[in-house]
Design a protein around this motif. Structure first.
Motif, PDB file in Angstrom:
ATOM      1  N   MET A  41       0.818  -1.212   0.000  1.00 34.52           N
ATOM      2  CA  MET A  41       0.000   0.000   0.000  1.00 34.52           C
ATOM      3  C   MET A  41       0.857   1.269   0.000  1.00 34.52           C
ATOM      4  N   GLY A  42       2.176   1.099  -0.040  1.00 37.38           N
ATOM      5  CA  GLY A  42       3.046   2.266  -0.050  1.00 37.38           C
ATOM      6  C   GLY A  42       3.226   2.853   1.335  1.00 37.38           C
ATOM      7  N   ASP A  43       4.088   3.852   1.407  1.00 42.09           N
ATOM      8  CA  ASP A  43       4.378   4.507   2.688  1.00 42.09           C
ATOM      9  C   ASP A  43       4.697   5.963   2.390  1.00 42.09           C
ATOM     10  N   ILE A  44       3.652   6.717   2.094  1.00 42.93           N
ATOM     11  CA  ILE A  44       3.839   8.081   1.606  1.00 42.93           C
ATOM     12  C   ILE A  44       4.390   9.010   2.677  1.00 42.93           C
ATOM     13  N   VAL A  45       4.079   8.744   3.963  1.00 41.40           N
ATOM     14  CA  VAL A  45       4.585   9.602   5.040  1.00 41.40           C
ATOM     15  C   VAL A  45       6.104   9.460   5.153  1.00 41.40           C
ATOM     16  N   SER A  46       6.613   8.207   5.122  1.00 44.39           N
ATOM     17  CA  SER A  46       8.064   8.003   5.187  1.00 44.39           C
ATOM     18  C   SER A  46       8.751   8.601   3.969  1.00 44.39           C
ATOM     19  N   LEU A  47       8.080   8.554   2.811  1.00 44.09           N
ATOM     20  CA  LEU A  47       8.657   9.142   1.601  1.00 44.09           C
ATOM     21  C   LEU A  47       8.814  10.652   1.764  1.00 44.09           C
ATOM     22  N   VAL A  48       7.801  11.307   2.348  1.00 44.14           N
ATOM     23  CA  VAL A  48       7.882  12.757   2.592  1.00 44.14           C
ATOM     24  C   VAL A  48       8.985  13.057   3.605  1.00 44.14           C
ATOM     25  N   GLU A  49       9.087  12.229   4.660  1.00 43.18           N
ATOM     26  CA  GLU A  49      10.130  12.438   5.673  1.00 43.18           C
ATOM     27  C   GLU A  49      11.513  12.273   5.045  1.00 43.18           C
ATOM     28  N   ARG A  50      11.674  11.247   4.200  1.00 42.13           N
ATOM     29  CA  ARG A  50      12.967  11.029   3.551  1.00 42.13           C
ATOM     30  C   ARG A  50      13.311  12.191   2.633  1.00 42.13           C
ATOM     31  N   ALA A  51      12.294  12.707   1.933  1.00 41.21           N
ATOM     32  CA  ALA A  51      12.513  13.865   1.064  1.00 41.21           C
ATOM     33  C   ALA A  51      12.940  15.073   1.885  1.00 41.21           C
ATOM     34  N   ALA A  52      12.300  15.265   3.061  1.00 37.03           N
ATOM     35  CA  ALA A  52      12.630  16.406   3.919  1.00 37.03           C
ATOM     36  C   ALA A  52      14.085  16.348   4.371  1.00 37.03           C
ATOM     37  N   GLU A  53      14.595  15.120   4.601  1.00 38.33           N
ATOM     38  CA  GLU A  53      15.969  14.970   5.068  1.00 38.33           C
ATOM     39  C   GLU A  53      16.978  15.148   3.942  1.00 38.33           C
ATOM     40  N   ASN A  54      16.610  14.765   2.725  1.00 38.50           N
ATOM     41  CA  ASN A  54      17.591  14.713   1.640  1.00 38.50           C
ATOM     42  C   ASN A  54      17.519  15.854   0.632  1.00 38.50           C
ATOM     43  N   ILE A  55      16.354  16.487   0.523  1.00 40.51           N
ATOM     44  CA  ILE A  55      16.221  17.526  -0.493  1.00 40.51           C
ATOM     45  C   ILE A  55      16.770  18.847   0.029  1.00 40.51           C
ATOM     46  N   ASP A  56      17.646  19.454  -0.733  1.00 42.96           N
ATOM     47  CA  ASP A  56      18.187  20.773  -0.413  1.00 42.96           C
ATOM     48  C   ASP A  56      17.146  21.809  -0.823  1.00 42.96           C
ATOM     49  N   ALA A  57      16.595  22.547   0.163  1.00 39.65           N
ATOM     50  CA  ALA A  57      15.484  23.475  -0.096  1.00 39.65           C
ATOM     51  C   ALA A  57      15.880  24.564  -1.095  1.00 39.65           C
ATOM     52  N   GLU A  58      17.130  25.078  -0.979  1.00 42.79           N
ATOM     53  CA  GLU A  58      17.567  26.142  -1.891  1.00 42.79           C
ATOM     54  C   GLU A  58      17.663  25.626  -3.319  1.00 42.79           C
ATOM     55  N   LYS A  59      18.258  24.416  -3.470  1.00 40.99           N
ATOM     56  CA  LYS A  59      18.370  23.835  -4.810  1.00 40.99           C
ATOM     57  C   LYS A  59      16.993  23.563  -5.403  1.00 40.99           C
ATOM     58  N   ALA A  60      16.081  23.071  -4.546  1.00 40.78           N
ATOM     59  CA  ALA A  60      14.727  22.766  -5.019  1.00 40.78           C
ATOM     60  C   ALA A  60      14.024  24.037  -5.493  1.00 40.78           C
ATOM     61  N   ALA A  61      14.211  25.132  -4.759  1.00 37.32           N
ATOM     62  CA  ALA A  61      13.591  26.407  -5.138  1.00 37.32           C
ATOM     63  C   ALA A  61      14.163  26.909  -6.460  1.00 37.32           C
ATOM     64  N   ALA A  62      15.505  26.776  -6.606  1.00 35.21           N
ATOM     65  CA  ALA A  62      16.144  27.215  -7.854  1.00 35.21           C
ATOM     66  C   ALA A  62      15.672  26.364  -9.026  1.00 35.21           C
ATOM     67  N   MET A  63      15.555  25.043  -8.788  1.00 36.62           N
ATOM     68  CA  MET A  63      15.072  24.135  -9.842  1.00 36.62           C
ATOM     69  C   MET A  63      13.642  24.481 -10.236  1.00 36.62           C
ATOM     70  N   ALA A  64      12.796  24.759  -9.236  1.00 36.35           N
ATOM     71  CA  ALA A  64      11.402  25.095  -9.514  1.00 36.35           C
ATOM     72  C   ALA A  64      11.306  26.370 -10.344  1.00 36.35           C
ATOM     73  N   ALA A  65      12.172  27.356 -10.025  1.00 38.06           N
ATOM     74  CA  ALA A  65      12.166  28.621 -10.780  1.00 38.06           C
ATOM     75  C   ALA A  65      12.571  28.380 -12.227  1.00 38.06           C
ATOM     76  N   LYS A  66      13.590  27.498 -12.437  1.00 32.79           N
ATOM     77  CA  LYS A  66      14.019  27.193 -13.817  1.00 32.79           C
ATOM     78  C   LYS A  66      12.926  26.440 -14.568  1.00 32.79           C
ATOM     79  N   MET A  67      12.273  25.502 -13.850  1.00 34.82           N
ATOM     80  CA  MET A  67      11.212  24.728 -14.483  1.00 34.82           C
ATOM     81  C   MET A  67      10.053  25.634 -14.879  1.00 34.82           C
TER      82      MET A  67
END
Length: 527
Positions: free
Chosen positions: A297-323
């Protein structure tokens, strides 16, 4: 670890959900297969027996046989009983005691006590901002104290200075005193282990317990040892009295029976699980999430937690702006591949996404593994800055140089460039005009379903997942289930009206993407 069990239970329960009505005989046949699957997964016999008895008692009642979707009701009963067998609610390390809180680590030699001690200290230090002191009480194993000191230095955590000739009980008393004088919140005692349980070991554990008065006694057990780990937990609990369990090597290919049996047999909660060698690869044990993973059934909460630990917020914001502007160069592609590797690779991510667990086998059959991502990154790193920014510069002579530098060939480079072109085209579509672009529509639809309004604002950068409160994550899980995300085969809803979920994943195909994953190389085209 639970892949074999997941496949077996998935096929058994899918056979039930596909029927319009169920008889008692159908339920009995299915439960016989469930019993066999659990026994093959090395779950203790008495645990399996009580589990199937409880499921049968609820599943053969008149309510089930007369319900509109009896198969799904049986799946729900199995799911609920699986959660109950694993411990109901997750229990973390209890720090509600006067400082310094003493945590004592016990277990056999080779189970990973010293590494787990450092991981727990790192977790308490970074997540809960506690000042932690680690002390090695292992005077027998060569360099055990030095190993803990080096781990402490790596993670910037205090360790008790070694004084030669001191006994383990004296070290324990000195550690507690040093923690009190140093203003530490927590002191973790890493005790000695043996290759087997013996009387001197148990006497030593009891002496240390009496001298240090620990608030938590955590048994570290190797999840690959199977049923012997359950006997080990029983023995330690009888002689020392443990308050919880930590299972290591949960990323291994064992059958998972020990993890499923330990809580039911000992009555002690599994508090943490080790899922890798790195300092950060220690997770809290959540029975509901583990049950969701086992039943596909998946584990979407753990996926969000893992993303929170590994995703660089500044890089993500810059990527979103380019996209948002429709731009996507080869440096961006390399960043995306690295982020996927950090989050556990394609297999790890797919295993946590609802209804997507079955895709892992298709990926493996197509030769799409995480080594492929490493090769792609090597190719990109062999290019100059100008080439990464403008792939059109890559003519034959340049490709030859890049192939030599990355240890690949021209065909691999051409596949990478084709993949980049397809993804760049998709980014242009996503960042296009009209209703804020396709990406905004897709993320907005998903956000609406899951109660994360911030995801709709892709143009203004990704939401800061690190600030999500744990209670919000639990609410997210419930909202995801209500939206159909937590059901077998539920898929990912709200993706801008794309049937079949994510683009290119067996559902709708975006222009130029062919079949399979969006633009990822290594998947053969359909003939």
């Amino acid at each position: 670890m639970f892949e074999n069990l997941q496949d077996r239970l998935g096929s058994i329960l899918n056979g039930l959900t596909g029927r319009g009505s169920l008889s008692e005989a159908d339920v009995s046949v299915a439960l016989r297969e469930v019993r066999r699957a659990l026994l093959e997964a090395d779950v203790a016999l008495d645990v399996v027996r009580s589990f199937t008895d409880r499921v049968r008692e609820k599943a053969v009642g008149a309510e089930i046989l007369k319900s509109i979707k009896p198969g799904q009701m049986v799946v729900k009963i199995v799911h609920d009983e699986l959660i109950e067998m694993l411990g109901g609610e997750g229990v973390g390390i209890d720090l509600h005691a006067p400082a310094p809180v003493v945590v004592m680590m016990v277990g056999l030699q080779g189970s990973g006590k010293t590494t787990t001690t450092a991981k727990i200290a790192n977790r308490l230090s970074t997540r809960e901002k506690k000042k932690v002191l680690m002390a090695s009480l292992d005077t027998r194993r060569p360099a055990a104290q030095e190993q803990l000191r080096q781990l402490g230095a790596q993670a910037s955590i205090d360790t008790l200075p070694v004084i030669a000739g001191q006994s383990p009980t004296d070290i324990a008393a000195r550690a507690v005193q040093a923690a009190r004088l140093g203003g530490h919140d927590v002191v973790i005692l890493d005790t000695a282990g043996r290759t087997h349980i013996d009387e001197p070991l148990m006497v030593e554990m009891a002496d240390i317990k009496r001298k240090s008065n620990p608030h938590e006694i955590l048994l570290v057990a190797d999840s690959l040892t199977g049923q012997d780990a359950v006997n080990l937990a029983r023995n330690f609990d009888e002689r020392v009295g443990i308050t919880g369990l930590v299972l290591t090597r949960m990323d291994g290919d064992g059958r998972g029976g020990a993890a499923l049996s330990m809580r039911a047999v000992t009555g002690k909660p599994i508090k943490l699980i080790g899922v890798g060698e790195k300092m950060s690869e220690l997770e809290e044990f959540h029975p509901r999430r583990i049950a969701d993973r086992i039943l596909g059934m998946g584990d979407i909460v753990s996926l969000v937690e893992r993303a929170a630990e590994n995703i660089d917020a500044e890089k993500a914001a810059a990527m979103a702006a380019k996209m948002a502007k429709g731009k996507f160069d080869l440096d961006d592609l390399a960043d995306q591949l690295r982020q996927m590797q950090k989050m556990g690779g394609m297999g790890g991510i797919m295993g946590m996404m609802p209804g997507m667990a079955g895709m892992k086998d298709k990926m493996a059959a197509a030769g799409l593994d995480d080594k492929l991502f490493g090769r792609q990154i090597a190719i990109i790193q062999s290019m100059t800055k100008a080439e990464r920014a403008n792939p059109d510069l890559l003519k034959h002579s340049r490709k030859k140089r890049i192939a030599a530098g990355s240890g690949t060939d021209a065909a691999a480079i051409n596949k990478l460039l084709k993949m980049h072109r397809q993804m760049a085209d998709m980014m242009k579509m996503m960042g296009g005009k009209g209703k804020g672009g396709l990406m905004k529509q897709m993320m907005g639809g998903l956000a609406g379903k899951m109660g994360l309004g911030g995801l709709g604002a892709m143009g203004g950068g990704m939401p800061d997942l690190s600030n999500i409160d744990p209670r919000q994550l639990e609410a997210l899980q419930k909202q995801a289930e209500a939206a159909g995300l937590g059901k077998p085969g539920g898929g990912m809803p709200g993706l801008g009206g794309l049937p079949g979920g994510l683009p290119g994943l067996g559902g709708a195909k975006l222009p130029g993407l062919g079949g399979g994953f969006p633009g990822l190389p290594g998947l053969p085209r359909k003939k």
